[in-house]
Design an enzyme around this catalytic site. Structure first.
Site, PDB file in Angstrom:
ATOM      1  N   CYS A  49       6.141  -0.070   7.206  1.00 22.37           N
ATOM      2  CA  CYS A  49       5.727   1.088   6.407  1.00 22.37           C
ATOM      3  C   CYS A  49       6.898   1.498   5.527  1.00 22.37           C
ATOM      4  CB  CYS A  49       5.343   2.239   7.342  1.00 22.37           C
ATOM      5  SG  CYS A  49       4.842   3.740   6.476  1.00 22.37           S
ATOM      6  N   LEU A  50       6.616   1.787   4.268  1.00 26.38           N
ATOM      7  CA  LEU A  50       7.679   2.214   3.357  1.00 26.38           C
ATOM      8  C   LEU A  50       8.327   3.511   3.812  1.00 26.38           C
ATOM      9  CD1 LEU A  50       5.940   1.371  -0.044  1.00 26.38           C
ATOM     10  CD2 LEU A  50       7.793   0.102   1.059  1.00 26.38           C
TER      11      LEU A  50
ATOM     12  N   HIS B  21      -4.157   1.272   7.956  1.00 24.63           N
ATOM     13  CA  HIS B  21      -2.811   1.865   7.950  1.00 24.63           C
ATOM     14  C   HIS B  21      -2.739   3.043   6.968  1.00 24.63           C
ATOM     15  CE1 HIS B  21       1.766   1.359   7.890  1.00 24.63           C
ATOM     16  NE2 HIS B  21       1.538   2.137   6.856  1.00 24.63           N
ATOM     17  N   GLU B  22      -3.256   2.825   5.756  1.00 24.02           N
ATOM     18  CA  GLU B  22      -3.187   3.894   4.752  1.00 24.02           C
ATOM     19  C   GLU B  22      -4.104   5.061   5.126  1.00 24.02           C
ATOM     20  OE1 GLU B  22      -0.761   3.602   2.923  1.00 24.02           O
ATOM     21  OE2 GLU B  22      -0.507   1.441   3.009  1.00 24.02           O
TER      22      GLU B  22
ATOM     23  N   GLN C 249       2.914   9.982   1.381  1.00 25.09           N
ATOM     24  CA  GLN C 249       4.207   9.286   1.353  1.00 25.09           C
ATOM     25  C   GLN C 249       5.036   9.669   0.126  1.00 25.09           C
ATOM     26  OE1 GLN C 249       2.374   5.203   2.211  1.00 25.09           O
ATOM     27  NE2 GLN C 249       4.354   5.082   3.218  1.00 25.09           N
TER      28      GLN C 249
ATOM     29  N   HIS D 267      -2.478   7.415   7.349  1.00 26.77           N
ATOM     30  CA  HIS D 267      -1.530   8.325   6.673  1.00 26.77           C
ATOM     31  C   HIS D 267      -2.247   9.614   6.234  1.00 26.77           C
ATOM     32  CE1 HIS D 267       2.349   6.344   6.237  1.00 26.77           C
ATOM     33  NE2 HIS D 267       1.805   5.222   5.809  1.00 26.77           N
TER      34      HIS D 267
ATOM     35  N   GLY E 133       0.830  -1.192   0.000  1.00 23.70           N
ATOM     36  CA  GLY E 133       0.000   0.000   0.000  1.00 23.70           C
ATOM     37  C   GLY E 133       0.865   1.243   0.000  1.00 23.70           C
TER      38      GLY E 133
HETATM   39 NI    NI Z   1       2.751   3.392   5.697  1.00 22.30          NI
END
Ligand code: NI
Length: 163
Positions: free
Chosen positions: A89-90, A131-132, A51, A135, A46
């Site tokens: 998380c990226l 999670h997204e 991000q 963000h 995701g």
């Molecule tokens: Ni993330």
């Protein structure tokens, strides 16, 4: 295919509240295409617009590699149950931590054609949506970690879904 630079924890853009998308423009369509490319290139499941430095309420998710969804202006309509597991998380590279999320989520959103849809998700897909969605309100999973934030070793890297 255009890749965007993934912002990392500590960058102010990751702590801000994103704005709703009012209409689909060429620029936003390009952003979504780039987000998809960037997510796949980084082996993520995701990716949310902040991000890549854009404060719009958009995220993309593909938990299987064959199940891509674009969410614009998402609203979580219902949740149920609980799941506890490792999350990554990226924007927090090389780390993972235990987070409890709902095991079921019902979400309403618009797709890349600005068509409204609702879907129900469980397990990893439900976790990714939560999670997204966090963000988009400037929150990272590290705020919700139970216990220590762990370093991910090379062997484990493929088993922990990075969002
Ligand atoms: Ni993330």
């Amino acid at each position: 295919m255009a890749l965007r630079n993934i912002r990392e924890q500590g960058e102010p853009v990751l702590g801000k509240i994103c704005k709703p998308v009012k209409e689909m423009t060429e620029r936003t369509a390009e952003l979504i295409e780039d987000m998809i490319d960037t997510m796949y290139e980084a082996n993520g499941v995701g990716l949310a617009a902040p991000q890549v430095g854009i404060l719009k309420r958009i995220f993309v998710i593909d938990t299987t590699g064959e199940d891509l969804h674009v969410f614009i202006n998402p609203e979580i309509l219902a949740t149920d149950g609980e799941q506890t597991g490792q999350e990554g998380c990226l924007s927090v590279p090389g780390k993972s931590g235990q987070v409890t999320r709902p095991n079921y989520v019902k979400v309403g959103a618009y797709n890349e054609k600005m068509e409204y849809f609702e879907l129900e998700a469980t397990e990893l897909f439900a976790r990714a949506i939560c999670h997204e969605n966090d963000h988009l309100d400037g929150h990272l999973y590290v705020e919700k970690v139970e216990g220590p934030l762990l370093d991910v070793t090379y062997d484990e890297e493929e088993e922990i879904a990075e969002e």
